[in-house]
Design a protein around this motif. Sequence first.
Motif, PDB file in Angstrom:
ATOM      1  N   GLN A 338      18.719 -19.822  24.974  1.00  0.00           N
ATOM      2  CA  GLN A 338      18.183 -18.933  23.717  1.00  0.00           C
ATOM      3  C   GLN A 338      18.988 -19.404  22.364  1.00  0.00           C
ATOM      4  O   GLN A 338      18.379 -19.355  21.406  1.00  0.00           O
ATOM      5  N   LYS A 341      17.236 -21.988  20.212  1.00  0.00           N
ATOM      6  CA  LYS A 341      16.198 -21.614  19.439  1.00  0.00           C
ATOM      7  C   LYS A 341      16.599 -20.940  17.966  1.00  0.00           C
ATOM      8  O   LYS A 341      15.855 -20.530  17.030  1.00  0.00           O
ATOM      9  N   GLY A 382      16.573 -12.653  19.502  1.00  0.00           N
ATOM     10  CA  GLY A 382      17.099 -13.849  19.722  1.00  0.00           C
ATOM     11  C   GLY A 382      18.671 -13.716  20.332  1.00  0.00           C
ATOM     12  O   GLY A 382      19.090 -14.031  21.240  1.00  0.00           O
ATOM     13  N   ASN A 442      10.850 -20.853  10.157  1.00  0.00           N
ATOM     14  CA  ASN A 442       9.547 -19.756  10.559  1.00  0.00           C
ATOM     15  C   ASN A 442       8.282 -20.554  10.407  1.00  0.00           C
ATOM     16  O   ASN A 442       7.403 -20.243  11.030  1.00  0.00           O
ATOM     17  N   ALA A 445       7.836 -22.838  13.220  1.00  0.00           N
ATOM     18  CA  ALA A 445       7.529 -22.096  14.410  1.00  0.00           C
ATOM     19  C   ALA A 445       6.158 -21.623  14.404  1.00  0.00           C
ATOM     20  O   ALA A 445       5.674 -21.212  15.495  1.00  0.00           O
ATOM     21  N   SER A 446       5.458 -21.211  13.534  1.00  0.00           N
ATOM     22  CA  SER A 446       4.144 -20.770  13.380  1.00  0.00           C
ATOM     23  C   SER A 446       3.144 -21.968  13.657  1.00  0.00           C
ATOM     24  O   SER A 446       1.951 -21.593  13.754  1.00  0.00           O
ATOM     25  N   ASP A 458       8.885 -26.005  22.516  1.00  0.00           N
ATOM     26  CA  ASP A 458       9.450 -24.748  23.121  1.00  0.00           C
ATOM     27  C   ASP A 458      10.563 -24.309  22.487  1.00  0.00           C
ATOM     28  O   ASP A 458      11.049 -23.174  22.913  1.00  0.00           O
ATOM     29  N   ASN A 459      11.293 -24.870  21.670  1.00  0.00           N
ATOM     30  CA  ASN A 459      12.648 -24.323  21.204  1.00  0.00           C
ATOM     31  C   ASN A 459      12.492 -23.659  19.569  1.00  0.00           C
ATOM     32  O   ASN A 459      13.387 -23.572  19.025  1.00  0.00           O
ATOM     33  N   ARG A 461      11.481 -21.064  17.284  1.00  0.00           N
ATOM     34  CA  ARG A 461      11.199 -19.884  17.260  1.00  0.00           C
ATOM     35  C   ARG A 461      11.395 -19.030  15.842  1.00  0.00           C
ATOM     36  O   ARG A 461      12.496 -19.435  15.153  1.00  0.00           O
TER      37      ARG A 461
END
Length: 554
Positions: A338, A341, A382, A442, A445-446, A458-459, A461
Amino acid sequence: MRVTLPIEPVIEDPHKPLSWDFETDILVLGFGGAGACAALEGRAAGLDVIVADKFGGGGATAYSGGVIYAGGTGYQREAGYEDTAQAMFDYLSMEYQGCVAPETLRRFCDHSAGDVEWLAAHGVPFSGAVVTGKTAYPPDDKFLYHSGNEKVASYRAKATPAPRGHRTVGIGFTGYVFFEKIRDAVEKSGAAIFPHMGAAQLVQDESSRVIGARMIEIPEEHRAEHDALYARVNPMKPFNGDEAEKAIEEQRAFVARHGTTRFIRARRGIVIATGGFVYNLDMLRRFRPELAQSHAALLRLGSMGCDGSGIRLGEGVGAAAAFMDSAFVARLIAPPNQLVKGIAVNLAGERFINEEIYCGFLGDAVARQSNATSWLILDRQGFWKTVRECLHFDKALFKIYLLPTLMNIMLGGTRKGRTLAALARKLGMPADRLQAAVATNNLAASGAAEDAFSKSADNLRAIKKAPFYAINLSTANKYSFTQLFTLGGLRVEENSGQVVRADGSGIEGLYAAGRAAVGLCSVGYVSGMSIADAVFSGRRAGRSLAAAGGSDAA
């Protein structure tokens, strides 16, 4: 004939003819992985070899994870991977530009599978049991893994990934198994092993050829006490930095009281294989002052013998050193996965690295930030996922990875803010820059933008659920458990391992290997390259001296 570089006070008249206590063809200084490999090659050529170690032998190798980096091995094929020397070269070329000549790196890659086979023939056990996911070190039932950045997108796009970290079979960190097996091989080879005998000075003849060394031997009746001092410098014992420095000072005084002078003649020459200088604070202050300042908080990976003495011996006869500010500075943040991320930011509130990068790249990047300070930013989701991942643990991983993470969260200065601006104030960084770093993350991540540091999807977030948390990654944080060893050393001629001067001319009779020398990974590091370089450079030095002419000086 002259005696050079008084690491210990000079007692003998340098103009007086020396009386040699021992004579040999090859004298190896330092009995770790590199020294053992040099000795084995010398004995394979039928030469007399003495291996001398300041302590009992093993050095950093015995404390290590016992991993050797190699490509195209039978163990990879056993695991279902058809790796090639070319793919390994493509990957390492990205990691080690400017360190060694491309032809040297290619030669290493071409010979790496053979080196593993050579070690196996000498009794070192390996296996094809593979870890397919990301791990900093395999669990006790796995022995092959991706030990570097092979799976990071920016690397994977240019080089075919494969698990190249071959961990010696055993329990825990298996460097002790690796060294036990290679030590057995050296003993069986007929090489003479002189423990508790360290080099204080090199001896040159009138033509400046290195023909021997002045040694300081600890008498047998004092060796148990000497071993006890050595054991106090345990690289894997946390919060031991100050105790290690006390033990080092006591050891120096102990040698001054009990040491006896011996002279060893080396007809072919000497191999310096004494390790790096992670336990020499004066040298660390000179080359990496921020690491020296944080030494008490660091896990300095090495033995008490990693004191820079071999490098200083070489410099005393005119050798050049290089990459002395290069170091392996490792900060582990996965597992728990975690944490990868989150985003790492410096005191300017700016992100500076891909968080999924190899731990040695992350730790060195943190150390080079302002005040060697960095924070990992997470949101509420997170943060608590990280805590739960630590508590629902794999027993094999808990002590090594998850417990240190929990300790850092609880004791390392974790900060919490209801807003990013409030968190920034607590961290002493500009709120607008931290907010911008999070907003940029962000967006990636979007899926609306590419990540600026090529972090894998995958990482990636989003960080948006208040409150927000900052976990302390800083080098001086003792709960960060940052690991350190040095990578620079004596310059060598890359075809032979002969030590060279600043103008490139070789110093006759003097060779270097392992962390005492500039090697394959002196500008960076991935797990397994220390032992790989020790084997490659140690064998090279041994073979070169076997082929070299000797000195007939009396």
